[in-house]
Write an enzyme that holds these catalytic residues in place. Structure first.
Site, mmCIF file in Angstrom:
data_model
loop_
_atom_site.group_PDB
_atom_site.id
_atom_site.type_symbol
_atom_site.label_atom_id
_atom_site.label_comp_id
_atom_site.label_asym_id
_atom_site.label_seq_id
_atom_site.Cartn_x
_atom_site.Cartn_y
_atom_site.Cartn_z
ATOM 1 N N SER A 169 22.605 67.670 20.415
ATOM 2 C CA SER A 169 21.407 68.336 19.731
ATOM 3 C C SER A 169 21.648 69.899 19.809
ATOM 4 O O SER A 169 20.736 70.494 19.079
ATOM 5 C CB SER A 169 20.111 67.933 20.098
ATOM 6 O OG SER A 169 20.095 68.139 21.489
ATOM 7 N N ASP A 176 18.067 59.088 26.109
ATOM 8 C CA ASP A 176 18.208 59.626 27.274
ATOM 9 C C ASP A 176 19.438 59.144 27.920
ATOM 10 O O ASP A 176 19.324 57.879 28.661
ATOM 11 C CB ASP A 176 16.778 59.521 28.066
ATOM 12 C CG ASP A 176 16.791 60.078 29.441
ATOM 13 O OD1 ASP A 176 17.981 60.618 29.979
ATOM 14 O OD2 ASP A 176 15.908 60.468 30.031
ATOM 15 N N SER A 226 32.984 69.012 32.094
ATOM 16 C CA SER A 226 32.135 69.513 33.807
ATOM 17 C C SER A 226 31.959 70.786 33.581
ATOM 18 O O SER A 226 31.423 71.512 32.603
ATOM 19 C CB SER A 226 33.197 68.939 34.621
ATOM 20 O OG SER A 226 32.745 69.224 35.846
ATOM 21 N N TYR A 277 23.287 71.513 40.966
ATOM 22 C CA TYR A 277 24.192 71.625 39.672
ATOM 23 C C TYR A 277 25.840 71.254 39.942
ATOM 24 O O TYR A 277 26.639 70.494 39.463
ATOM 25 C CB TYR A 277 23.945 72.640 38.910
ATOM 26 C CG TYR A 277 24.762 72.675 37.716
ATOM 27 C CD1 TYR A 277 24.441 71.942 36.532
ATOM 28 C CD2 TYR A 277 25.918 73.701 37.579
ATOM 29 C CE1 TYR A 277 25.104 72.023 35.540
ATOM 30 C CE2 TYR A 277 26.602 73.734 36.461
ATOM 31 C CZ TYR A 277 26.249 72.912 35.112
ATOM 32 O OH TYR A 277 27.174 73.081 34.178
ATOM 33 N N LYS A 325 28.474 68.078 39.211
ATOM 34 C CA LYS A 325 29.992 68.472 38.498
ATOM 35 C C LYS A 325 30.894 68.053 39.569
ATOM 36 O O LYS A 325 31.939 67.741 39.101
ATOM 37 C CB LYS A 325 29.718 69.814 38.183
ATOM 38 C CG LYS A 325 28.874 69.996 36.913
ATOM 39 C CD LYS A 325 29.069 69.604 35.733
ATOM 40 C CE LYS A 325 28.220 69.938 34.431
ATOM 41 N NZ LYS A 325 28.399 68.829 33.378
HETATM 42 N N1 LIG Z 1 26.296 76.714 29.047
HETATM 43 C C1 LIG Z 1 27.098 77.051 30.031
HETATM 44 O O1 LIG Z 1 27.277 77.880 30.561
HETATM 45 C C2 LIG Z 1 28.096 75.731 30.732
HETATM 46 C C3 LIG Z 1 28.888 76.069 31.444
HETATM 47 C C4 LIG Z 1 29.728 75.184 31.902
HETATM 48 C C5 LIG Z 1 29.464 73.728 31.640
HETATM 49 N N2 LIG Z 1 28.090 73.197 30.682
HETATM 50 C C6 LIG Z 1 28.296 72.063 30.409
HETATM 51 O O2 LIG Z 1 28.176 71.909 29.115
HETATM 52 C C7 LIG Z 1 27.255 70.613 28.698
HETATM 53 C C8 LIG Z 1 26.697 71.132 27.592
HETATM 54 O O3 LIG Z 1 25.791 72.375 27.874
HETATM 55 P P1 LIG Z 1 25.412 73.437 26.671
HETATM 56 O O4 LIG Z 1 25.720 74.645 27.444
HETATM 57 O O5 LIG Z 1 25.662 73.033 25.358
HETATM 58 O O6 LIG Z 1 23.734 73.294 27.056
HETATM 59 P P2 LIG Z 1 22.446 73.074 25.980
HETATM 60 O O7 LIG Z 1 22.572 73.720 24.942
HETATM 61 O O8 LIG Z 1 21.293 73.104 26.641
HETATM 62 O O9 LIG Z 1 22.930 71.319 25.495
HETATM 63 C C9 LIG Z 1 22.698 70.459 26.522
HETATM 64 C C10 LIG Z 1 22.751 69.234 25.634
HETATM 65 O O10 LIG Z 1 22.554 68.154 26.444
HETATM 66 C C11 LIG Z 1 21.335 67.169 25.937
HETATM 67 N N3 LIG Z 1 20.621 66.754 27.032
HETATM 68 C C12 LIG Z 1 20.030 66.921 28.232
HETATM 69 N N4 LIG Z 1 19.668 66.186 28.847
HETATM 70 C C13 LIG Z 1 19.752 64.965 28.344
HETATM 71 C C14 LIG Z 1 19.435 63.620 28.439
HETATM 72 N N5 LIG Z 1 18.839 63.212 29.580
HETATM 73 N N6 LIG Z 1 19.885 62.759 27.538
HETATM 74 C C15 LIG Z 1 20.489 62.947 26.410
HETATM 75 N N7 LIG Z 1 20.892 64.428 26.200
HETATM 76 C C16 LIG Z 1 20.486 65.085 26.985
HETATM 77 C C17 LIG Z 1 20.545 68.299 25.244
HETATM 78 O O11 LIG Z 1 20.025 67.546 24.316
HETATM 79 P P3 LIG Z 1 18.047 67.017 24.169
HETATM 80 O O12 LIG Z 1 17.528 68.406 25.009
HETATM 81 O O13 LIG Z 1 17.737 66.895 22.935
HETATM 82 O O14 LIG Z 1 18.128 65.932 25.168
HETATM 83 C C18 LIG Z 1 21.567 69.158 24.633
HETATM 84 O O15 LIG Z 1 21.918 68.488 23.282
HETATM 85 C C19 LIG Z 1 26.924 70.583 29.930
HETATM 86 O O16 LIG Z 1 27.186 69.235 30.744
HETATM 87 C C20 LIG Z 1 26.882 71.563 31.012
HETATM 88 O O17 LIG Z 1 26.629 71.228 32.190
HETATM 89 C C21 LIG Z 1 27.655 74.463 30.177
#
Ligand SMILES: NC(=O)c1ccc[n+]([C@@H]2O[C@H](COP(=O)([O-])OP(=O)(O)OC[C@H]3O[C@@H](n4cnc5c(N)ncnc54)[C@H](OP(=O)(O)O)[C@@H]3O)[C@@H](O)[C@H]2O)c1
Length: 268
Positions: free
Chosen positions: A14, A62, A140, A154, A158
């Site tokens: 999303s 979820d 991750s 966190y 990971k």
């Molecule tokens: N952004 C960073 O700096 C970063 C760095 C390293 C790794 N990551 C990893 O990348 C991945 C995606 O993160 P992002 O940066 O794209 O963040 P984001 O924009 O906040 O997206 C997170 C996504 O996960 C979904 N989500 C959260 N809890 C959920 C649940 N219980 N069930 C189903 N969906 C759920 C959210 O959808 P809903 O809210 O609609 O549920 C959203 O679509 C994560 O695993 C994060 O740890 C991010």
């Protein structure tokens, strides 16, 4: 690589990285099944995805709830006949000293980031193993390789994902199911919306875009690679930790020490 009519299940589609992956896979001809909790945001993403992949679908789910995951995968297997690529991307973050973090928050992070991937994979695997093919990509983080100040819960989630992925790689490769791990540093998404003001901040030069992470996912699939750490600077730092853990710890402590939270009772 030809992704035409491949069924790609992306958790957390999303927003952020998952949304970008959904759009990019759809553009390359795949049928995208995305999930998340926010139905309104999923509908918006679906509009974009269907412009290039009309049979794609978004499902409210979820991933931290095994019953909801079971329902979602059962529906996908029935309606689409299988999953070719599963991308475990859904995740939540935090940045707070461990001693100030509620147990419920720590459990929630593990439930979504680690067990969410476990539940989805456990549901999808029997059909992949039966077909003798499939691909799992786990999103991750560099925080799965390096323990970072104020991110203990966190990092734990990971690190768990990284060890789990490595085990799965050995178990599943001989059965025809490929396993990959993408570990980004900070990404420009809304991920840190609830802890943007907390320290330590990552230097702006280390940030990548969601589209860079999406490209990395295509790269690990197309080049049959197990792990990709990005950007290069952070890959180098992860390498330094492996080859010289003592030096790495010394340098990391110097970087983190100014941001250690000293409780009120300890301040003079
Ligand atoms: N952004 C960073 O700096 C970063 C760095 C390293 C790794 N990551 C990893 O990348 C991945 C995606 O993160 P992002 O940066 O794209 O963040 P984001 O924009 O906040 O997206 C997170 C996504 O996960 C979904 N989500 C959260 N809890 C959920 C649940 N219980 N069930 C189903 N969906 C759920 C959210 O959808 P809903 O809210 O609609 O549920 C959203 O679509 C994560 O695993 C994060 O740890 C991010």
């Amino acid at each position: 690589m030809d992704f035409t009519n491949q069924i790609v299940l992306i958790t957390g589609a999303s927003s952020g990285i998952g949304k970008q992956l959904a759009i990019d896979f759809a553009k390359r001809g795949a049928v995208v099944i995305g999930c998340g909790r926010s139905i309104a945001r999923l509908k918006e993403v679906l509009k974009q995805v269907r412009q290039t992949s009309p049979t794609s679908l978004m499902i409210g789910c979820d991933v931290g709830d095994p019953e909801q995951v079971h329902g979602m995968i059962e529906r996908v297997l029935t309606d689409y006949g299988g999953v070719d690529i599963l991308i475990n991307n859904a995740g939540i973050g935090m940045r707070k000293p461990f001693h100030q973090t509620d147990l419920s928050t720590i459990e929630e992070i593990m439930r979504v980031n680690y067990f969410g991937a476990v539940y989805c994979t456990h549901e999808v695997l029997p059909s992949m193993i039966a077909r003798g093919k499939g691909q799992i990509v786990n999103i991750s983080s560099v925080a799965g390789n390096i323990g970072t100040l104020n991110m203990a819960a966190y990092c734990a989630s990971k690190f768990a994902m990284n060890g789990w992925s490595e085990s799965l790689y050995h178990e599943l490769t001989p059965l025809g199911v490929k396993v990959s791990l993408v570990c980004p540093g900070p990404v420009h998404t809304g991920f840190s919306r609830n802890f943007r003001d907390s320290e330590p901040h990552s230097p702006p030069s280390l940030f990548v875009d969601a589209s860079d992470v999406s490209q990395a996912v295509f790269k690990v699939i197309e080049h049959n690679r197990f792990e990709l750490v990005m950007p290069r600077w952070l890959a180098l730092i992860c390498w330094l930790k492996r080859v010289s853990p003592g030096l790495f710890r010394y340098l990391a402590q110097r970087r983190f020490r100014p941001y250690v939270t000293v409780p009120e009772s300890r301040r003079s």
